[in-house]
Write a protein that holds these residues in place. Sequence first.
Motif, PDB file in Angstrom:
ATOM      1  N   ALA A 225     -27.097  48.294  -0.947  1.00 27.73           N
ATOM      2  CA  ALA A 225     -26.116  47.804   0.018  1.00 27.73           C
ATOM      3  C   ALA A 225     -26.660  46.629   0.829  1.00 27.73           C
ATOM      4  O   ALA A 225     -25.891  45.808   1.332  1.00 27.73           O
ATOM      5  CB  ALA A 225     -25.691  48.933   0.964  1.00 27.73           C
ATOM      6  N   ALA A 226     -27.987  46.534   0.919  1.00 28.01           N
ATOM      7  CA  ALA A 226     -28.597  45.538   1.801  1.00 28.01           C
ATOM      8  C   ALA A 226     -29.263  44.388   1.064  1.00 28.01           C
ATOM      9  O   ALA A 226     -29.760  43.459   1.706  1.00 28.01           O
ATOM     10  CB  ALA A 226     -29.631  46.215   2.709  1.00 28.01           C
ATOM     11  N   THR A 227     -29.295  44.424  -0.269  1.00 28.24           N
ATOM     12  CA  THR A 227     -30.041  43.405  -1.003  1.00 28.24           C
ATOM     13  C   THR A 227     -29.242  42.854  -2.180  1.00 28.24           C
ATOM     14  O   THR A 227     -28.346  43.511  -2.708  1.00 28.24           O
ATOM     15  CB  THR A 227     -31.365  43.978  -1.564  1.00 28.24           C
ATOM     16  OG1 THR A 227     -31.068  45.093  -2.405  1.00 28.24           O
ATOM     17  CG2 THR A 227     -32.282  44.425  -0.460  1.00 28.24           C
ATOM     18  N   CYS A 228     -29.586  41.651  -2.567  1.00 27.20           N
ATOM     19  CA  CYS A 228     -29.043  41.066  -3.792  1.00 27.20           C
ATOM     20  C   CYS A 228     -30.143  40.234  -4.443  1.00 27.20           C
ATOM     21  O   CYS A 228     -31.148  39.905  -3.809  1.00 27.20           O
ATOM     22  CB  CYS A 228     -27.814  40.200  -3.496  1.00 27.20           C
ATOM     23  SG  CYS A 228     -28.155  38.709  -2.541  1.00 27.20           S
ATOM     24  N   ASN A 229     -29.955  39.912  -5.696  1.00 29.54           N
ATOM     25  CA  ASN A 229     -30.923  39.096  -6.434  1.00 29.54           C
ATOM     26  C   ASN A 229     -30.433  37.652  -6.548  1.00 29.54           C
ATOM     27  O   ASN A 229     -29.256  37.363  -6.349  1.00 29.54           O
ATOM     28  CB  ASN A 229     -31.153  39.662  -7.834  1.00 29.54           C
ATOM     29  CG  ASN A 229     -32.121  40.826  -7.844  1.00 29.54           C
ATOM     30  OD1 ASN A 229     -32.542  41.305  -6.794  1.00 29.54           O
ATOM     31  ND2 ASN A 229     -32.474  41.289  -9.035  1.00 29.54           N
ATOM     32  N   VAL A 230     -31.355  36.787  -6.890  1.00 29.60           N
ATOM     33  CA  VAL A 230     -31.056  35.388  -7.175  1.00 29.60           C
ATOM     34  C   VAL A 230     -31.447  35.121  -8.621  1.00 29.60           C
ATOM     35  O   VAL A 230     -32.492  35.596  -9.086  1.00 29.60           O
ATOM     36  CB  VAL A 230     -31.813  34.442  -6.224  1.00 29.60           C
ATOM     37  CG1 VAL A 230     -31.586  32.985  -6.606  1.00 29.60           C
ATOM     38  CG2 VAL A 230     -31.372  34.683  -4.784  1.00 29.60           C
ATOM     39  N   GLU A 231     -30.611  34.401  -9.330  1.00 26.14           N
ATOM     40  CA  GLU A 231     -30.835  34.170 -10.755  1.00 26.14           C
ATOM     41  C   GLU A 231     -32.245  33.634 -11.009  1.00 26.14           C
ATOM     42  O   GLU A 231     -32.680  32.675 -10.371  1.00 26.14           O
ATOM     43  CB  GLU A 231     -29.807  33.167 -11.298  1.00 26.14           C
ATOM     44  CG  GLU A 231     -28.388  33.729 -11.354  1.00 26.14           C
ATOM     45  CD  GLU A 231     -27.396  32.702 -11.866  1.00 26.14           C
ATOM     46  OE1 GLU A 231     -27.795  31.520 -12.037  1.00 26.14           O
ATOM     47  OE2 GLU A 231     -26.227  33.068 -12.088  1.00 26.14           O
ATOM     48  N   PRO A 232     -32.965  34.269 -11.943  1.00 25.47           N
ATOM     49  CA  PRO A 232     -34.343  33.835 -12.214  1.00 25.47           C
ATOM     50  C   PRO A 232     -34.399  32.536 -13.007  1.00 25.47           C
ATOM     51  O   PRO A 232     -33.528  32.236 -13.815  1.00 25.47           O
ATOM     52  CB  PRO A 232     -34.916  34.996 -13.027  1.00 25.47           C
ATOM     53  CG  PRO A 232     -33.726  35.621 -13.680  1.00 25.47           C
ATOM     54  CD  PRO A 232     -32.582  35.453 -12.715  1.00 25.47           C
ATOM     55  N   SER A 233     -35.424  31.765 -12.727  1.00 28.85           N
ATOM     56  CA  SER A 233     -35.766  30.563 -13.489  1.00 28.85           C
ATOM     57  C   SER A 233     -37.229  30.280 -13.187  1.00 28.85           C
ATOM     58  O   SER A 233     -37.805  30.869 -12.262  1.00 28.85           O
ATOM     59  CB  SER A 233     -34.900  29.369 -13.089  1.00 28.85           C
ATOM     60  OG  SER A 233     -35.198  28.958 -11.766  1.00 28.85           O
ATOM     61  N   LEU A 234     -37.845  29.400 -13.929  1.00 32.97           N
ATOM     62  CA  LEU A 234     -39.244  29.079 -13.656  1.00 32.97           C
ATOM     63  C   LEU A 234     -39.420  28.561 -12.233  1.00 32.97           C
ATOM     64  O   LEU A 234     -40.359  28.934 -11.527  1.00 32.97           O
ATOM     65  CB  LEU A 234     -39.748  28.040 -14.665  1.00 32.97           C
ATOM     66  CG  LEU A 234     -40.000  28.539 -16.091  1.00 32.97           C
ATOM     67  CD1 LEU A 234     -40.403  27.387 -16.994  1.00 32.97           C
ATOM     68  CD2 LEU A 234     -41.065  29.641 -16.092  1.00 32.97           C
ATOM     69  N   PHE A 235     -38.481  27.699 -11.792  1.00 30.96           N
ATOM     70  CA  PHE A 235     -38.584  27.160 -10.436  1.00 30.96           C
ATOM     71  C   PHE A 235     -38.332  28.242  -9.391  1.00 30.96           C
ATOM     72  O   PHE A 235     -39.104  28.396  -8.434  1.00 30.96           O
ATOM     73  CB  PHE A 235     -37.585  26.014 -10.232  1.00 30.96           C
ATOM     74  CG  PHE A 235     -37.489  25.579  -8.791  1.00 30.96           C
ATOM     75  CD1 PHE A 235     -38.467  24.779  -8.223  1.00 30.96           C
ATOM     76  CD2 PHE A 235     -36.422  25.993  -7.989  1.00 30.96           C
ATOM     77  CE1 PHE A 235     -38.392  24.402  -6.878  1.00 30.96           C
ATOM     78  CE2 PHE A 235     -36.335  25.615  -6.661  1.00 30.96           C
ATOM     79  CZ  PHE A 235     -37.325  24.815  -6.105  1.00 30.96           C
ATOM     80  N   THR A 236     -37.249  29.012  -9.555  1.00 29.88           N
ATOM     81  CA  THR A 236     -36.893  30.017  -8.553  1.00 29.88           C
ATOM     82  C   THR A 236     -37.972  31.084  -8.446  1.00 29.88           C
ATOM     83  O   THR A 236     -38.330  31.509  -7.338  1.00 29.88           O
ATOM     84  CB  THR A 236     -35.535  30.667  -8.896  1.00 29.88           C
ATOM     85  OG1 THR A 236     -34.551  29.646  -9.047  1.00 29.88           O
ATOM     86  CG2 THR A 236     -35.108  31.630  -7.801  1.00 29.88           C
ATOM     87  N   ASN A 237     -38.487  31.531  -9.572  1.00 24.68           N
ATOM     88  CA  ASN A 237     -39.544  32.541  -9.547  1.00 24.68           C
ATOM     89  C   ASN A 237     -40.769  32.032  -8.802  1.00 24.68           C
ATOM     90  O   ASN A 237     -41.384  32.749  -8.014  1.00 24.68           O
ATOM     91  CB  ASN A 237     -39.939  32.942 -10.969  1.00 24.68           C
ATOM     92  CG  ASN A 237     -38.835  33.686 -11.696  1.00 24.68           C
ATOM     93  OD1 ASN A 237     -37.801  34.008 -11.129  1.00 24.68           O
ATOM     94  ND2 ASN A 237     -39.062  33.967 -12.972  1.00 24.68           N
ATOM     95  N   TRP A 238     -41.129  30.771  -9.051  1.00 30.06           N
ATOM     96  CA  TRP A 238     -42.297  30.197  -8.383  1.00 30.06           C
ATOM     97  C   TRP A 238     -42.010  29.949  -6.910  1.00 30.06           C
ATOM     98  O   TRP A 238     -42.794  30.344  -6.031  1.00 30.06           O
ATOM     99  CB  TRP A 238     -42.697  28.884  -9.057  1.00 30.06           C
ATOM    100  CG  TRP A 238     -43.680  28.100  -8.230  1.00 30.06           C
ATOM    101  CD1 TRP A 238     -45.020  28.309  -8.128  1.00 30.06           C
ATOM    102  CD2 TRP A 238     -43.381  26.998  -7.356  1.00 30.06           C
ATOM    103  NE1 TRP A 238     -45.584  27.404  -7.255  1.00 30.06           N
ATOM    104  CE2 TRP A 238     -44.601  26.585  -6.763  1.00 30.06           C
ATOM    105  CE3 TRP A 238     -42.212  26.315  -7.024  1.00 30.06           C
ATOM    106  CZ2 TRP A 238     -44.673  25.532  -5.864  1.00 30.06           C
ATOM    107  CZ3 TRP A 238     -42.283  25.266  -6.123  1.00 30.06           C
ATOM    108  CH2 TRP A 238     -43.503  24.874  -5.553  1.00 30.06           C
ATOM    109  N   PHE A 239     -40.892  29.317  -6.631  1.00 25.60           N
ATOM    110  CA  PHE A 239     -40.598  28.904  -5.257  1.00 25.60           C
ATOM    111  C   PHE A 239     -40.402  30.107  -4.337  1.00 25.60           C
ATOM    112  O   PHE A 239     -40.786  30.067  -3.166  1.00 25.60           O
ATOM    113  CB  PHE A 239     -39.339  28.026  -5.236  1.00 25.60           C
ATOM    114  CG  PHE A 239     -39.071  27.381  -3.904  1.00 25.60           C
ATOM    115  CD1 PHE A 239     -39.901  26.380  -3.426  1.00 25.60           C
ATOM    116  CD2 PHE A 239     -37.996  27.778  -3.130  1.00 25.60           C
ATOM    117  CE1 PHE A 239     -39.668  25.774  -2.193  1.00 25.60           C
ATOM    118  CE2 PHE A 239     -37.748  27.182  -1.900  1.00 25.60           C
ATOM    119  CZ  PHE A 239     -38.586  26.175  -1.434  1.00 25.60           C
TER     120      PHE A 239
END
Length: 417
Positions: free
Chosen positions: A334-348
């Motif tokens: 209820a309190a969390t969501c994910n962000v689509e993974p990518s090489l940049f997003t995972n690193w950043f």
Amino acid sequence: MGGVGEPGPREGPAQPGAPLPTFCWEQIRAHDQPGDKWLVIERRVYDISRWAQRHPGGSRLIGHHGAEDATDAFRAFHQDLNFVRKFLQPLLIGELAPEEPSQDGPLNAQLVEDFRALHQAAEDMKLFDASPTFFAFLLGHILAMEAQSWCLQHDLGHASIFKKSRWNHVAQKFVMGQLKGFSAHWWNFRHFQHHAKPNIFHKDPDVTVAPVFLLGESSVEYGKKKRRYLPYNQQHLYFFLIGPPLLTLVNFEVENLAYMLVCMQWADLLWAASFYARFFLSYLPFYGVPGVLLFFVAVRVLESHWFVWITQMNHIPKEIGHEKHRDWVSSQLAATCNVEPSLFTNWFSGHLNFQIEHHLFPRMPRHNYSRVAPLVKSLCAKHGLSYEVKPFLTALVDIIRSLKKSGDIWLDAYLHQ
């Protein structure tokens, strides 16, 4: 026996070999007051009233689970369960009556059972075992880019790198104190509360931000009570001025120092002092006092922007309100969501884009989130639970949208109720 009925006199610790008294949830519910806390772990009832002050994670963290079944939180936070159970034994006062459900209230017992099976599957897959190579590379990366050092200290705080928690603690003190200038005890004090009760007012420090910002249910409450300390219908605009720029520069600095002094964490104070000594001595010959101070402010503002945007895009747009006593899985989703993974997003983001997995399994090393994610998705699909994944830019914009929505709700309640 404790039995079903009105609570009797306070029970003492259970005697070895003697039959355990039994309690019903109605009796247990009465013990959620300051200085009077019971909780249930694996159907056993513990009186933590006096011991809570000695809890290594802090009295607030364990107290937030007062009169609740804390089994999943207990397993999520502790690495060596058998070792911790030794400390619980003297606090044991009874067990749930056989006819009582393991969880209080109308909770989904099958979901709880399935999640515990998933947790065991993750252990069998050794997803809680850290990769030394991964974290050695991360440490080298952090030493080169100190603004990213939140990532390593974050995992050290969750005790997921070294097998022995003592070494995690020592390493976290070095990374948090020498590389960041903050107290490891202070960070764990507030961050573990966030993990235990995310987005719950007065239990999660990250969302207990009124009267500066109004989030979730606090918008209606402030509106109905005609409270107007700031123009909250404009909070999505002044957020840019006092949110991301100043969190670590002002709020964290003040709160961190106050915590070390009030709680007398002198070792942490020395670690933090070593950071400031190193920082100023390194740059003073090049920039002088004014230049070093300006550089320090610039570094703190830069990392503050990163910290706020990366951590809050997973939480602020989600449900924020008062305690609803949900099971572990439902409260985290209820309190969390994910962000689509990518090489940049995972690193950043330091793999914190897998926020759902991180909250369900706080001790799991970040490099294993992608491996456990399919199992979590299957669990959510089976029980009809929302497993929300957003594009990176959408997640950032949703912070502002959520602040504007809360501000508009406050204004409507302020003017019309």
